[in-house]
Design a protein around this motif. Structure first.
Motif, PDB file in Angstrom:
ATOM      1  N   GLY A 190      24.281  75.704  25.177  1.00  0.00           N
ATOM      2  CA  GLY A 190      25.170  74.290  24.912  1.00  0.00           C
ATOM      3  C   GLY A 190      25.820  74.249  23.523  1.00  0.00           C
TER       4      GLY A 190
ATOM      5  N   THR B 142      23.300  73.520  32.308  1.00  0.00           N
ATOM      6  CA  THR B 142      21.936  73.979  33.172  1.00  0.00           C
ATOM      7  C   THR B 142      22.141  74.206  34.385  1.00  0.00           C
ATOM      8  OG1 THR B 142      20.702  72.758  31.403  1.00  0.00           O
ATOM      9  CG2 THR B 142      19.324  73.884  33.312  1.00  0.00           C
TER      10      THR B 142
ATOM     11  N   HIS C  78      15.206  76.070  26.079  1.00  0.00           N
ATOM     12  CA  HIS C  78      14.545  75.806  27.250  1.00  0.00           C
ATOM     13  C   HIS C  78      13.555  74.624  27.354  1.00  0.00           C
ATOM     14  CE1 HIS C  78      11.996  76.488  30.915  1.00  0.00           C
ATOM     15  NE2 HIS C  78      11.140  76.821  30.360  1.00  0.00           N
ATOM     16  N   TYR C  79      14.208  73.398  27.732  1.00  0.00           N
ATOM     17  CA  TYR C  79      13.875  72.149  27.415  1.00  0.00           C
ATOM     18  C   TYR C  79      13.727  71.933  25.993  1.00  0.00           C
ATOM     19  CZ  TYR C  79      11.920  72.253  32.401  1.00  0.00           C
ATOM     20  OH  TYR C  79      12.133  72.292  33.554  1.00  0.00           O
TER      21      TYR C  79
ATOM     22  N   TYR D 205      17.223  78.366  31.764  1.00  0.00           N
ATOM     23  CA  TYR D 205      17.648  77.922  30.343  1.00  0.00           C
ATOM     24  C   TYR D 205      18.979  77.117  30.287  1.00  0.00           C
ATOM     25  CZ  TYR D 205      14.216  81.148  28.497  1.00  0.00           C
ATOM     26  OH  TYR D 205      13.023  81.936  27.994  1.00  0.00           O
ATOM     27  N   THR D 206      18.897  76.418  29.270  1.00  0.00           N
ATOM     28  CA  THR D 206      20.193  75.518  28.719  1.00  0.00           C
ATOM     29  C   THR D 206      21.057  76.370  27.663  1.00  0.00           C
ATOM     30  OG1 THR D 206      19.034  73.661  29.510  1.00  0.00           O
ATOM     31  CG2 THR D 206      20.913  73.373  28.102  1.00  0.00           C
TER      32      THR D 206
ATOM     33  N   THR E 223      26.257  69.524  33.822  1.00  0.00           N
ATOM     34  CA  THR E 223      26.693  69.431  32.475  1.00  0.00           C
ATOM     35  C   THR E 223      26.052  68.010  32.186  1.00  0.00           C
ATOM     36  OG1 THR E 223      28.616  68.648  33.551  1.00  0.00           O
ATOM     37  CG2 THR E 223      28.408  70.840  33.102  1.00  0.00           C
ATOM     38  N   ASN E 224      26.037  67.982  30.654  1.00  0.00           N
ATOM     39  CA  ASN E 224      25.692  66.878  29.958  1.00  0.00           C
ATOM     40  C   ASN E 224      26.606  66.828  28.700  1.00  0.00           C
ATOM     41  OD1 ASN E 224      24.225  64.725  29.464  1.00  0.00           O
ATOM     42  ND2 ASN E 224      22.766  65.546  28.157  1.00  0.00           N
TER      43      ASN E 224
ATOM     44  N   SER F 187      26.034  70.388  26.967  1.00  0.00           N
ATOM     45  CA  SER F 187      25.098  71.646  27.290  1.00  0.00           C
ATOM     46  C   SER F 187      25.346  71.828  29.002  1.00  0.00           C
ATOM     47  CB  SER F 187      23.690  71.192  27.332  1.00  0.00           C
ATOM     48  OG  SER F 187      23.168  70.120  28.067  1.00  0.00           O
TER      49      SER F 187
END
Length: 115
Positions: free
Chosen positions: A35, A52, A98-99, A32-33, A56-57, A50
């Motif tokens: 964020g 995952t 999740h996506y 899961y992500t 990181t993003n 975020s």
């Protein structure tokens, strides 16, 4: 079902720092992500950062100023915000997805950057 609770918002002067924290009610699957999103008055909610599985993003507007981190137990995520600007003023929301499927949202915490 997972509940998210944010903390750490407040009032800070431009150039200052704040650290937001989000605690989940249970362990978050590693796929899961977790964020952060934010919503300023009169604007749409927007992505901030975020993480995952350690990747990181960041939104372009916060790159180099904000840092997201998660704990190894996958129950909490933090957002260190430095060099804050007035345009960072918003309600910040913790999120698990999740996506493209939204799993949970926190209740939000207010961040105000003003002199």
């Amino acid at each position: 079902q997972v509940q998210l609770v944010e903390s750490g918002g407040g009032l800070v002067q431009p150039g200052g720092s704040l650290r937001l924290s989000c605690v989940a009610s249970r362990n978050i699957f590693s796929i899961y992500t977790m964020g952060w999103y934010r919503q300023a008055p009169g604007k749409q909610r927007e992505f901030v950062a975020s993480i995952t599985s350690g990747r990181t993003n960041y939104a372009d507007s916060v790159k180099g100023r904000f840092t997201i981190s998660g704990d190894n137990a996958k129950t909490a995520v933090s957002l260190q915000m430095n060099s804050l600007k007035p345009e960072d003023t918003a309600v910040y929301y913790c999120n698990v997805r999740h996506y493209d499927t939204q799993i949970a949202w926190g209740q939000g915490t207010q961040v105000t950057v003003s002199s």
